[in-house]
Write a protein that holds these residues in place. Structure first.
Motif, PDB file in Angstrom:
ATOM      1  N   SER A  35       0.807  -1.220   0.000  1.00 46.97           N
ATOM      2  CA  SER A  35       0.000   0.000   0.000  1.00 46.97           C
ATOM      3  C   SER A  35       0.842   1.272   0.000  1.00 46.97           C
ATOM      4  O   SER A  35       0.304   2.369   0.164  1.00 46.97           O
ATOM      5  N   SER A  36       2.147   1.156  -0.185  1.00 49.82           N
ATOM      6  CA  SER A  36       3.044   2.303  -0.064  1.00 49.82           C
ATOM      7  C   SER A  36       2.621   3.487  -0.927  1.00 49.82           C
ATOM      8  O   SER A  36       2.679   4.634  -0.495  1.00 49.82           O
ATOM      9  N   SER A  37       2.175   3.220  -2.139  1.00 50.68           N
ATOM     10  CA  SER A  37       1.806   4.306  -3.052  1.00 50.68           C
ATOM     11  C   SER A  37       0.551   5.053  -2.595  1.00 50.68           C
ATOM     12  O   SER A  37       0.277   6.163  -3.054  1.00 50.68           O
ATOM     13  N   TYR A  38      -0.217   4.440  -1.697  1.00 55.37           N
ATOM     14  CA  TYR A  38      -1.423   5.090  -1.183  1.00 55.37           C
ATOM     15  C   TYR A  38      -1.115   6.002   0.007  1.00 55.37           C
ATOM     16  O   TYR A  38      -1.902   6.890   0.326  1.00 55.37           O
ATOM     17  N   LEU A  39      -0.009   5.747   0.687  1.00 54.32           N
ATOM     18  CA  LEU A  39       0.286   6.470   1.915  1.00 54.32           C
ATOM     19  C   LEU A  39       0.717   7.907   1.642  1.00 54.32           C
ATOM     20  O   LEU A  39       1.467   8.177   0.713  1.00 54.32           O
ATOM     21  N   SER A  40       0.237   8.813   2.478  1.00 56.71           N
ATOM     22  CA  SER A  40       0.614  10.215   2.364  1.00 56.71           C
ATOM     23  C   SER A  40       0.742  10.792   3.774  1.00 56.71           C
ATOM     24  O   SER A  40       0.232  10.214   4.740  1.00 56.71           O
ATOM     25  N   ALA A  53      -0.518   7.726   6.298  1.00 53.87           N
ATOM     26  CA  ALA A  53      -1.748   6.947   6.395  1.00 53.87           C
ATOM     27  C   ALA A  53      -2.600   7.098   5.142  1.00 53.87           C
ATOM     28  O   ALA A  53      -2.391   8.003   4.321  1.00 53.87           O
ATOM     29  N   TYR A  54      -3.552   6.194   5.017  1.00 54.68           N
ATOM     30  CA  TYR A  54      -4.561   6.257   3.961  1.00 54.68           C
ATOM     31  C   TYR A  54      -5.853   5.678   4.529  1.00 54.68           C
ATOM     32  O   TYR A  54      -5.830   4.648   5.217  1.00 54.68           O
ATOM     33  N   THR A  55      -6.971   6.348   4.270  1.00 54.79           N
ATOM     34  CA  THR A  55      -8.267   5.838   4.703  1.00 54.79           C
ATOM     35  C   THR A  55      -9.304   6.111   3.630  1.00 54.79           C
ATOM     36  O   THR A  55      -9.453   7.258   3.181  1.00 54.79           O
ATOM     37  N   VAL A 185       1.418   3.444   8.764  1.00 51.76           N
ATOM     38  CA  VAL A 185       2.631   2.964   9.423  1.00 51.76           C
ATOM     39  C   VAL A 185       2.682   3.628  10.786  1.00 51.76           C
ATOM     40  O   VAL A 185       2.160   4.731  10.986  1.00 51.76           O
ATOM     41  N   ASP A 186       3.296   2.958  11.741  1.00 52.51           N
ATOM     42  CA  ASP A 186       3.330   3.515  13.087  1.00 52.51           C
ATOM     43  C   ASP A 186       4.554   3.021  13.832  1.00 52.51           C
ATOM     44  O   ASP A 186       5.213   2.061  13.421  1.00 52.51           O
ATOM     45  N   LYS A 187       4.818   3.697  14.927  1.00 52.91           N
ATOM     46  CA  LYS A 187       5.892   3.321  15.837  1.00 52.91           C
ATOM     47  C   LYS A 187       5.330   3.434  17.250  1.00 52.91           C
ATOM     48  O   LYS A 187       4.715   4.454  17.598  1.00 52.91           O
ATOM     49  N   GLN A 188       5.494   2.387  18.047  1.00 49.98           N
ATOM     50  CA  GLN A 188       4.943   2.396  19.387  1.00 49.98           C
ATOM     51  C   GLN A 188       6.027   2.052  20.408  1.00 49.98           C
ATOM     52  O   GLN A 188       6.984   1.334  20.103  1.00 49.98           O
TER      53      GLN A 188
END
Length: 221
Positions: A35-40, A53-55, A185-188
């Motif tokens: 989904s990388s191309s969808y993320l902004s 993210a993308y929703t 993508v996230d970091k926790q």
């Protein structure tokens, strides 16, 4: 006098290193994620979480069940695994992530053996991890040099000193149509003053996974 001076130097050096550690990199829109191309860049990013993210326009209430693919370990060149994280560590974290995410999702959805109408397909990729620095991480939550820094970091919702973290990507599809509904993508990481999470190399990373599972479920309500 010499002992006091030496202790002060060590304290200053530790604080300097710790402050550098607080500025550890945020997740990237990893090139090899489907989904990388969808993320902004995410304008709704919360305290640095989900920076990309993308929703889609979706009513989550119409979904009653989920299937979850096996958690994969990201092998792209832009991964964010610390060099001290071994292959065994990665496998352990991926297995823990599978268990925790499925367990949390079952609080809201039925886990379907096969996709049916109204089923979400969840794909999680472990993209990075950093281990906790043994002894020093615990010490900086109690000494006069590190405790104030960790207190501020806790208030800001940021990483503590010399503690571990986990980075990952989540992709959510309609299981029937394979339409991408949400991705991020996230970091926790644990609260900066969570002393219990400083024990064990992967303790903080696992606490981050727990928080990531909570965050995913909350986003699907």
């Amino acid at each position: 006098m010499q002992v006091t001076s030496r202790a002060s130097c060590l304290l200053l050096l530790g604080a300097a290193s710790a402050l550098a550690g607080c500025a550890s990199p945020q997740p990237k829109p990893y090139q090899d994620i489907q989904s990388s191309s969808y993320l902004s860049p995410n304008e709704q990013s919360r305290r640095g979480h989900e920076p990309y993210a993308y929703t889609a326009d979706v009513d989550w209430k119409r979904y009653r069940s989920f299937v979850m693919d096996p958690v994969t370990i990201y092998r792209g060149a832009d991964n964010q695994f610390n060099p001290k994280i071994t292959e065994q560590d990665k496998q352990e974290l991926a297995s823990y992530m599978q268990q925790q995410f499925e367990s949390k999702l079952r609080q809201r959805f039925e886990q379907a053996p096969v996709p049916v109408d109204g089923t979400l397909r969840i794909r999680v990729t472990l993209t990075g991890a950093k281990g906790t620095t043994k002894f020093l991480s615990t010490w900086t939550r109690m000494d006069l040099g590190g405790a104030p820094i960790n207190t501020v970091q806790a208030i800001r919702g940021r990483e503590g000193l010399m503690t571990g973290s986990v980075s990952y990507a989540v992709e959510i599809y309609d299981a029937s149509s394979q339409k991408l509904l949400k991705a991020y993508v996230d970091k926790q990481y644990p609260n900066a003053m969570n002393i219990g999470a400083t024990f064990g190399k992967l303790g903080a990373s696992k606490r981050g996974i727990d928080k990531g599972a909570d965050s995913l479920l909350a986003s699907l309500q």
